[in-house]
Design an enzyme around this catalytic site. Sequence first.
Site, PDB file in Angstrom:
ATOM      1  CG  HIS A 305      55.082 -37.560 -53.932  1.00 15.20           C
ATOM      2  ND1 HIS A 305      55.489 -36.796 -55.002  1.00 15.20           N
ATOM      3  CD2 HIS A 305      53.727 -37.633 -54.025  1.00 15.20           C
ATOM      4  CE1 HIS A 305      54.415 -36.406 -55.687  1.00 15.20           C
ATOM      5  NE2 HIS A 305      53.345 -36.907 -55.122  1.00 15.20           N
ATOM      6  CD  GLU A 320      50.955 -36.288 -52.639  1.00 14.04           C
ATOM      7  OE1 GLU A 320      51.441 -35.229 -53.077  1.00 14.04           O
ATOM      8  OE2 GLU A 320      50.632 -37.256 -53.358  1.00 14.04           O
ATOM      9  CG  HIS A 374      49.784 -39.581 -55.821  1.00 13.97           C
ATOM     10  ND1 HIS A 374      50.928 -38.851 -55.973  1.00 13.97           N
ATOM     11  CD2 HIS A 374      50.012 -40.770 -56.430  1.00 13.97           C
ATOM     12  CE1 HIS A 374      51.821 -39.544 -56.641  1.00 13.97           C
ATOM     13  NE2 HIS A 374      51.288 -40.729 -56.935  1.00 13.97           N
ATOM     14  CD  GLU A 436      46.156 -36.784 -56.845  1.00 13.20           C
ATOM     15  OE1 GLU A 436      46.286 -36.608 -55.610  1.00 13.20           O
ATOM     16  OE2 GLU A 436      47.050 -36.527 -57.667  1.00 13.20           O
TER      17      GLU A 436
HETATM   18 ZN    ZN Z   1      51.258 -36.827 -55.348  1.00 17.38          ZN
END
Ligand code: ZN
Length: 473
Positions: A305, A320, A374, A436
């Site tokens: 992102h 995030e 992430h 993640e």
């Molecule tokens: Zn993400």
Amino acid sequence: MKKIGFMAVFLFVFLLAFPHNGQAAAGGAKIYLDDKELNLSGNAKVENVNGNIMIPFRVVGENLGFNVAWEEKTRTVTIQKDSTVMKLVVDQKTADVNGKKVSMDIAPILRTDTVIVPLRFVSEEMGLTVDWDNTKKIVYLYTQDYGIGNSNNGAGAGSGNQTNPGSNATAEVSGISFQDNQLMIATTGQVKADSFKMTGPDRIVIDLQNAEFSNTFSNNSPLDQHFTGSLDISGYPDVSKIRYSLYNDNPSTIRVVIDLTHAKNYKLTNNNGLYIVDLNTSDSSTPANPGGGSGKKTVVIDAGHGAKDPGTTGITGKKEKDFNLALVLKVGDILKQDPNLNVVLTRSDDTFLELKDRAKIANDLKADAFVSIHANSAGSSAASGTETYYQRDASKEFANVMHKHLVQAAGLSDRGVRYGNFHVIRETKMPAVLLEVGYLSNKNDEAALFSESFQQRVAQGIADGIKEYLGVE
Ligand SMILES: [Zn+2]
């Protein structure tokens, strides 16, 4: 190639222009498919669920010529066309696409008599290009036959795709960056590089023959309509500025100039098309022959992102993108101390990059490993823990090594190594994983992920995993 490109465009990011404040009907948003408005009757509505745009599955499927079936008992939607079969189950984040498990950011939701699914899933699995007009509240979907190249796909990186005039180039320069007193120039194709010093003022000139700027170059580095640009350099006593331009048309030549504050030796090396001009050298010998190759391994670290795409939003509102960047910078700092590694970050500040450009950076560099970082979120605040995703079999071993280090460093619950059909780990050509690290929708995870000591520990774990896999100490 172009066609494949269209298939692979998953522009989920500007859909996040919706506010990230939980569930909201997206103001009576409309859906256009190849510029034809779809009839959203009854309860079929576009919705924003925790920042994810969800669209009614049936109406889109039917308009694309799929047969759509609903099984009440198992709450399963099955859509089928030719040999493509997709099964989605309400409240389950894993879909079945032609027998393969595909992860979704958010599970399908049943609304009265219609099931809504993440727009991102629709774009990725149905091969649609998507676009969002935030002013008019319109979701645009384009099939690959529609010729998206000519349509108003303007919501992207905001930097028009430039093509150099009348070019005879056989190679491309895809990125220029300066860090650790090294200039890095990423190229593809057959480049002929020449370098020399000039004085009055002191500078180093690198000419890249047969090269033009790639049409994604301007996504990451400034480039004006005359094909010139520059990077302001601060914090490096030897260098005041980096300039670059399309210096010559025939043969097409890109000239990169390092403006120095005083005369300086340098070393030019070529690592599979990544040209490095290293100013950390005191020897007085002439520049090394480009093409020598340093034998270093190249690792690309991707902070998910950025800028207008905040990623998911945590339970107390933390973003995030900020976690991803903070962690990636720490990983970068650790890995850059290793003389056997070239470390390239897809972004080192709060900028926006499309997914395909993140993969392209790694592919252009012929990187040895790619790691995308992430943080997760779930509808339930109970979900917690660490997951490592791979998409291609060639990445499995890397995923196992990374997960071992990541879980140990993070100390959160171990949710395992998983298959996930994410663009950046699918379209990259080297072993690639998507981490993640934890769930921002969980209070404990969110607090941990934004703690300095946790980030430092996890950064070390990630760096250790990369080094173990690449066999560098
Ligand atoms: Zn993400």
